[in-house]
Write a protein that holds these residues in place. Structure first.
Motif, mmCIF file in Angstrom:
data_model
loop_
_atom_site.group_PDB
_atom_site.id
_atom_site.type_symbol
_atom_site.label_atom_id
_atom_site.label_comp_id
_atom_site.label_asym_id
_atom_site.label_seq_id
_atom_site.Cartn_x
_atom_site.Cartn_y
_atom_site.Cartn_z
ATOM 1 N N ILE A 106 -13.137 5.474 0.060
ATOM 2 C CA ILE A 106 -12.237 4.233 -0.120
ATOM 3 C C ILE A 106 -12.559 3.077 -0.651
ATOM 4 O O ILE A 106 -11.819 2.334 -1.288
ATOM 5 C CB ILE A 106 -11.179 4.070 1.215
ATOM 6 C CG1 ILE A 106 -10.373 5.295 1.569
ATOM 7 C CG2 ILE A 106 -10.496 2.818 1.327
ATOM 8 C CD1 ILE A 106 -9.612 5.389 2.968
ATOM 9 N N THR A 178 -1.188 4.801 -2.834
ATOM 10 C CA THR A 178 -2.445 4.415 -3.467
ATOM 11 C C THR A 178 -1.923 3.814 -4.843
ATOM 12 O O THR A 178 -2.395 2.936 -5.384
ATOM 13 C CB THR A 178 -3.405 5.347 -3.511
ATOM 14 O OG1 THR A 178 -3.494 5.926 -2.405
ATOM 15 C CG2 THR A 178 -4.841 4.657 -4.065
ATOM 16 N N LEU A 209 -5.180 1.854 3.246
ATOM 17 C CA LEU A 209 -5.566 3.582 3.144
ATOM 18 C C LEU A 209 -6.459 4.019 4.549
ATOM 19 O O LEU A 209 -6.314 4.964 4.806
ATOM 20 C CB LEU A 209 -6.436 3.692 1.966
ATOM 21 C CG LEU A 209 -5.700 3.405 0.683
ATOM 22 C CD1 LEU A 209 -6.649 3.477 -0.658
ATOM 23 C CD2 LEU A 209 -4.421 4.058 0.456
#
Length: 217
Positions: A106, A178, A209
């Motif tokens: 991430i 996303t 996220l």
């Protein structure tokens, strides 16, 4: 054939290629500055040639149209250099697909997004203004959106395949979220509406996220 003549014939194509690359770099730099300062409509190819210090005909020879030049400016801003390697095959995005932990992936994905935002955000604003005027730019913008969606889908499919997603998490849902966080339209929106920097946008990506994928007891 003498050695000197032979050497000259061998190096001439390389020298021409270097000159072409240097001229294109000058034009792209000049175009980027003018598009950001004046917008797409007000900027002319003649102005770009003058700023780059080349003949006006050179712009037409190298790029053909203003739309084609603008697309090239955007493409280079996306990756940060003139190398023919797209975002999906850059080292940091490879980290996002292969790092040992989901947290590291991430972070890498957010780094890619913030890098793009820092380099290209002003140009995205210009693109948003010009998209309705040039079919070629509208098509390119839509292709860019699809590329971002595909990148997000690949990210979560790979994370799932590597066992990084907790049970019950849906890769398709994560892809949509996303995609919304990373897309050029969002970059333009948060700059216009909230005045956020690329660094703040990065924090939003990481925090969102991370929260969505946190394993629940």
């Amino acid at each position: 054939m003498s050695k000197d003549v032979k050497q000259k014939s061998l190096t001439a194509p390389d020298l021409r290629a270097k000159r072409v690359a240097r001229t294109e770099a000058q034009l792209i730099e000049a175009a980027s500055m003018l598009f950001c300062d004046q917008g797409y409509v007000a900027t002319t190819l003649a102005q770009i040639a003058e700023r780059a210090g080349v003949a006006a005909r050179t712009v037409y020879v190298r790029f053909g149209t203003k739309a084609a030049l603008f697309r090239r400016v955007i493409d280079q801003a996306l990756v940060g250099d003139a190398e023919p390697v797209d975002v999906a095959h850059r080292p940091r995005i490879q980290d996002a697909m292969t790092a040992a932990t989901l947290a590291e992936r991430i972070e890498a994905l957010a780094d890619v997004s913030v890098g793009i935002a820092e380099r290209a955000a002003p140009l995205f604003e210009v693109a948003a203004q010009s998209e309705g005027l040039e079919p070629e730019l509208a098509e390119a913008a839509q292709a860019g959106r699809h590329s971002t969606t595909q990148l997000c889908r690949s990210f979560w499919d790979q994370a799932a395949a590597d066992g990084h997603l907790a049970e019950g998490l849906n890769p398709e849902h994560l892809t949509v979220v996303t995609d919304v966080l990373l897309c050029a339209d969002t970059i333009v929106h948060i700059r216009r509406t909230h005045g956020w920097s690329a660094a703040l946008h990065r924090s939003l990506i990481v925090d969102t996220l991370t929260a969505l994928t946190r394993r629940r007891a």
